[in-house]
Design a protein around this motif. Structure first.
Motif, mmCIF file in Angstrom:
data_model
loop_
_atom_site.group_PDB
_atom_site.id
_atom_site.type_symbol
_atom_site.label_atom_id
_atom_site.label_comp_id
_atom_site.label_asym_id
_atom_site.label_seq_id
_atom_site.Cartn_x
_atom_site.Cartn_y
_atom_site.Cartn_z
ATOM 1 N N TYR B 275 0.836 -1.196 0.000
ATOM 2 C CA TYR B 275 0.000 0.000 0.000
ATOM 3 C C TYR B 275 0.871 1.246 0.000
ATOM 4 O O TYR B 275 0.696 2.166 -0.788
ATOM 5 C CB TYR B 275 -0.920 0.005 1.225
ATOM 6 N N ARG B 276 1.858 1.233 0.914
ATOM 7 C CA ARG B 276 2.742 2.384 1.038
ATOM 8 C C ARG B 276 3.569 2.564 -0.241
ATOM 9 O O ARG B 276 3.836 3.698 -0.672
ATOM 10 C CB ARG B 276 3.662 2.168 2.245
ATOM 11 N N LEU B 277 3.911 1.452 -0.825
ATOM 12 C CA LEU B 277 4.710 1.470 -2.053
ATOM 13 C C LEU B 277 3.985 2.247 -3.154
ATOM 14 O O LEU B 277 4.554 3.116 -3.814
ATOM 15 C CB LEU B 277 4.920 0.021 -2.504
ATOM 16 N N VAL B 278 2.689 1.907 -3.320
ATOM 17 C CA VAL B 278 1.922 2.571 -4.369
ATOM 18 C C VAL B 278 1.606 4.002 -3.953
ATOM 19 O O VAL B 278 1.798 4.957 -4.703
ATOM 20 C CB VAL B 278 0.617 1.791 -4.648
ATOM 21 N N ARG B 279 1.138 4.127 -2.715
ATOM 22 C CA ARG B 279 0.617 5.412 -2.244
ATOM 23 C C ARG B 279 1.712 6.471 -2.149
ATOM 24 O O ARG B 279 1.475 7.628 -2.421
ATOM 25 C CB ARG B 279 -0.046 5.188 -0.874
ATOM 26 N N ARG B 280 2.916 6.073 -1.736
ATOM 27 C CA ARG B 280 3.966 7.080 -1.527
ATOM 28 C C ARG B 280 5.093 6.992 -2.564
ATOM 29 O O ARG B 280 5.388 7.953 -3.253
ATOM 30 C CB ARG B 280 4.568 6.933 -0.128
ATOM 31 N N HIS B 281 5.682 5.828 -2.682
ATOM 32 C CA HIS B 281 6.893 5.748 -3.502
ATOM 33 C C HIS B 281 6.612 5.924 -4.990
ATOM 34 O O HIS B 281 7.338 6.613 -5.686
ATOM 35 C CB HIS B 281 7.602 4.413 -3.255
ATOM 36 N N ALA B 282 5.564 5.256 -5.454
ATOM 37 C CA ALA B 282 5.313 5.313 -6.893
ATOM 38 C C ALA B 282 4.466 6.517 -7.267
ATOM 39 O O ALA B 282 4.613 7.086 -8.341
ATOM 40 C CB ALA B 282 4.621 4.031 -7.358
ATOM 41 N N TYR B 283 3.589 6.924 -6.372
ATOM 42 C CA TYR B 283 2.594 7.933 -6.726
ATOM 43 C C TYR B 283 3.187 9.333 -6.794
ATOM 44 O O TYR B 283 2.922 10.082 -7.730
ATOM 45 C CB TYR B 283 1.462 7.868 -5.700
ATOM 46 N N LYS B 284 4.023 9.670 -5.806
ATOM 47 C CA LYS B 284 4.530 11.044 -5.721
ATOM 48 C C LYS B 284 5.260 11.483 -6.990
ATOM 49 O O LYS B 284 4.933 12.519 -7.555
ATOM 50 C CB LYS B 284 5.454 11.178 -4.501
ATOM 51 N N PRO B 285 6.233 10.700 -7.488
ATOM 52 C CA PRO B 285 6.920 11.161 -8.699
ATOM 53 C C PRO B 285 5.999 11.152 -9.916
ATOM 54 O O PRO B 285 6.210 11.909 -10.861
ATOM 55 C CB PRO B 285 8.042 10.140 -8.899
ATOM 56 N N ALA B 286 4.968 10.304 -9.882
ATOM 57 C CA ALA B 286 4.057 10.230 -11.020
ATOM 58 C C ALA B 286 3.160 11.450 -11.070
ATOM 59 O O ALA B 286 2.471 11.686 -12.047
ATOM 60 C CB ALA B 286 3.213 8.965 -10.933
ATOM 61 N N LEU B 287 3.176 12.229 -10.003
ATOM 62 C CA LEU B 287 2.246 13.352 -9.894
ATOM 63 C C LEU B 287 2.643 14.525 -10.793
ATOM 64 O O LEU B 287 1.785 15.282 -11.242
ATOM 65 C CB LEU B 287 2.209 13.807 -8.436
ATOM 66 N N ILE B 288 3.946 14.645 -11.071
ATOM 67 C CA ILE B 288 4.421 15.841 -11.769
ATOM 68 C C ILE B 288 3.784 16.002 -13.147
ATOM 69 O O ILE B 288 3.228 17.051 -13.450
ATOM 70 C CB ILE B 288 5.961 15.829 -11.857
ATOM 71 N N PRO B 289 3.817 14.950 -13.991
ATOM 72 C CA PRO B 289 3.154 15.132 -15.288
ATOM 73 C C PRO B 289 1.670 15.410 -15.138
ATOM 74 O O PRO B 289 1.080 16.099 -15.977
ATOM 75 C CB PRO B 289 3.386 13.802 -16.012
#
Lengths: 348, 364
Positions: B275-289
């Motif tokens: 959950y944390r992996l998706v919610r924090r690690h993967a999601y944050k950098p994906a937010l920029i575009p």
């Protein structure tokens, strides 16, 4: 095509048969599992849409502007029945007939709009990207400005200019198509220009120059043929947008007269008041027709997009057989990202 | 007048060569200034284009009042408004007016366009706000789930949902929602921004903002607030779902990209929960575009607002635009379109600034 991978021994690999290199056929063969399902589903819907529009005169029980038959007038807002499978509209037209004929109008507009915008956009893109200079700068800024603007508003302004609002079939189709064209030119321009700028630096262009080929020949023989890789993708996405824009124009009352052609957006506009009084069949069926047509084209477009993007492409699991050799047609760096000189905006 | 043209055109050429030389800490500022200057040509081009296009079909007074006045009266009106002067003179005058914030006076109801914008702009802003909330709530979590379950059935389900959102014209979505929730179930209002009693309460306010959400809170009556919110649900969903589909697709694509990054593998091997992996690690950098694309969505939302407002009789700019189009009042249309051009250019600038602040790579 054998530019990027010339050093990987492409010359030794025999070319695959022609039919597997046709854009969409190639992608169907390349896809697997869910992706193939989506692509095939999209293709089937598009095929149904195209067939319906071609055979509309045979399929539709009545004409699009027919108000009466041997039994007298159809009557307005009649619920679905044996005589009128999908009921009649507030204007007394047969809903089923208008839905079927509407596909023809939509197809006309898509074809005209796409042909025009590909012509203009590709031409401008190649010339601007190859020649560069002040012309390029101006075109980029102008296209960026148009690209950022709400497409529907631009289409409205264009349709006012072209037809002063509404008109007959030919005028209306062309007005709608040209309105949509103006909106789409920047998209083709951006993509083709970016490809041209990239290809311009390739060695084969330079050798053509050394051989004394004219600018025109380099642009249209050497560059253009290599720059069109992403066109099928934009084409399908734009086709769906063209339907939505046409329907939007019709919904706002800038479409085609109901006596000249059937248009789904116009029918939906007339059904706003029907909905309030619980008459559902006048809005649901034309609406569903739009959704299905757009859905089909978007499924095809999205699948092509995913297949062109190596990050998103699902790969076939290697079972026993060696992995397929990299082929020259699927240059993995194919992407629709546009990085121009003024790459200050990062866009999808 | 000519000075406006020169200042507007000048920034088009310098940025490219300058960018390469830039180095050090001043880069962010340089980027921001160049980006700010780029607003001018964008607005200038759109305003010019709309002006030329609208004038090719003749003067606005004949278009609006054509059949209703005699030829002599028409000539008088045209002369009084200055539409018989050379087109270039009119053009420069128009540019100058826009520069000073004067977007003309409508012909059909004789109001300054700026006043129309102030009166109805709030409603459109409010609608766009609701739509964005719906888009965020629906699009982002579903996009993350679709990425996590990539190529499994939840992914297929969410993607088809996203495409359906995108494929459904906002007005058809609006009509369907109306049919189900207002007519058949009868639980939500059919159209409008508020009931008559609430609108009366709001009109009595000393300083109404035009944004009913704020005005309803100002009245201090919870019933008013509830009324405004129930009116907002259907238009908000109709317009929001369109954007939600795009967000979903975008979040999915980007999270798939980041989920396969090395640092995600590293985090997983350290025992970070999925959950944390998706919610924090993967999601944050994906937010920029995604932030960048929101800028583009503003244009889409404005276009969609015209259709949504017409469907729900939501009296905002889009609704008024449709009205003026019907009345063939092209001064009003031109004014509203020009102002929307400014709005789009400025929002794109703001979005680019936010993107530059978050991601240093954008500045280059």
């Amino acid at each position: 095509m054998a530019i990027d991978t010339a050093d990987q021994g492409v010359a030794l690999t025999p070319r695959r048969p022609l039919w597997t290199r046709i854009p969409v056929v190639h992608q169907v063969r390349q896809s697997v599992g869910l992706q193939r399902g989506m692509l095939v589903a999209g293709l089937i819907i598009v095929a149904i849409f195209v067939l319906t529009s071609i055979f509309a005169p045979l399929l539709a029980p009545f004409g699009y502007s027919q108000l009466s038959d041997a039994h007298g007038n159809f009557g307005a807002q009649k619920p679905p029945s044996g005589a009128h499978l999908l009921g009649t509209t507030v204007g007394g037209y047969d809903v089923l007939s208008r839905v079927i004929w509407g596909s023809q109008t939509a197809l006309f507009v898509i074809v005209v709009a796409i042909v025009l915008s590909i012509f203009a956009g590709v031409l401008l893109g190649v010339v601007s990207g190859y020649l560069g200079g002040w012309l390029d700068r101006i075109l980029v800024v102008v296209c960026d400005a148009i690209y950022a603007f709400p497409t529907l508003l631009l289409a409205i302004v264009m349709s006012i200019v072209i037809s002063g609002g509404r008109s007959n079939l030919v005028g209306g189709v062309f007005a709608a198509a040209i309105s949509i064209t103006v909106v789409f030119i920047p998209q083709y321009f951006r993509v083709i220009r970016a490809e041209t700028v990239r290809i311009k630096a390739e060695a084969f262009v330079e050798s053509a120059k050394v051989l004394g080929a004219s600018s025109g020949r380099i642009m249209f023989r050497h560059i253009l043929r290599n720059a069109t890789r992403t066109l099928p993708l934009i084409f399908t996405l734009n086709a769906s947008e063209a339907i939505l824009t046409l329907a939007g124009l019709g919904f706002l009352g800038f479409g085609i007269e109901p006596t000249s052609a059937a248009e789904w957006g116009y029918d939906l506009n007339k059904s706003i008041s029907d909905v309030t009084s619980g008459i559902w069949w006048t809005s649901v069926f034309p609406g569903l027709a739009i959704v299905l047509a757009v859905l089909g084209m978007t499924l095809v477009g999205e699948s092509l997009n995913d297949l062109a993007d190596p990050r998103l492409r699902t790969r076939r699991r290697a079972v026993g057989s060696p992995p397929p050799a990299p082929t020259s047609d699927t240059a993995p760096e194919a992407s629709t990202d546009v990085v121009g000189d003024l790459a200050l905006e990062v866009r999808e | 007048m000519t000075t406006t043209v020169i200042t507007a055109e000048a920034p088009a050429s310098p940025p490219a060569p300058r960018k390469r030389k830039a180095a050090g800490g001043s880069q962010l500022w340089r980027y921001l200034i160049v980006r700010l200057l780029l607003i001018l040509p964008t607005v200038f081009i759109l305003v010019t284009m709309v002006f030329i296009l609208m004038r090719t079909i003749g003067d606005p007074i004949t278009a609006a009042l054509g059949g209703r006045l005699s030829a002599v009266q028409l000539q008088e009106r045209i002369h009084a408004a200055g539409y018989d002067r050379p087109i270039l003179v009119q053009y420069f005058e128009y540019l100058g007016q826009i520069f000073t914030g004067n977007f003309g006076t409508t012909i059909s109801d004789n109001q300054p366009v700026t006043k129309v914008l102030l009166t109805y702009g709030g409603a459109t802003l409010e609608l766009a706000f609701y739509a964005l909330i719906v888009a965020f709530i629906v699009g982002i979590p579903l996009g993350m789930l679709a990425a996590y379950f990539r190529d499994k059935w939840p992914d297929a389900l969410f993607r088809v949902f996203a495409i359906l959102c995108y494929a459904t014209p906002v007005f058809f979505a609006g009509l369907l929602l109306k049919l189900v929730f207002s007519v058949w179930l009868g639980i939500l209002p059919v159209s409008g921004r508020a009931s008559t009693s609430t609108e009366l309460d709001i009109e009595l306010l000393p300083h109404p903002t035009g944004i009913y959400l704020i005005d309803a809170i100002q009245t201090g009556n919870p019933a008013n607030l509830a009324d405004v919110l129930t009116h907002a649900i259907l238009p908000g969903i109709a317009l929001g779902l369109l954007t939600a589909g795009i967000f979903l697709r975008l979040v999915r694509t980007n999270v798939i990209g980041t989920l396969s990054a090395d640092y995600v593998d590293a985090a997983r091997s350290r025992g970070v929960s999925e959950y944390r992996l998706v919610r924090r690690h993967a999601y944050k950098p994906a937010l920029i575009p995604i932030i960048t694309v929101i800028g583009l969505q503003i244009a889409l939302l404005l276009g969609g607002a015209v259709l949504t407002e017409t469907t729900f009789e939501w009296k905002g700019l889009g609704f008024m635009l449709a009205q003026y189009l019907g009345a063939r009042d092209f001064v009003a249309v031109q004014g509203i379109v020009a102002l929307l051009a400014v709005v789009v250019a400025v929002t794109n600038f703001i979005v680019d600034v936010i993107a530059a602040l978050i991601d240093p790579r954008v500045r280059y």
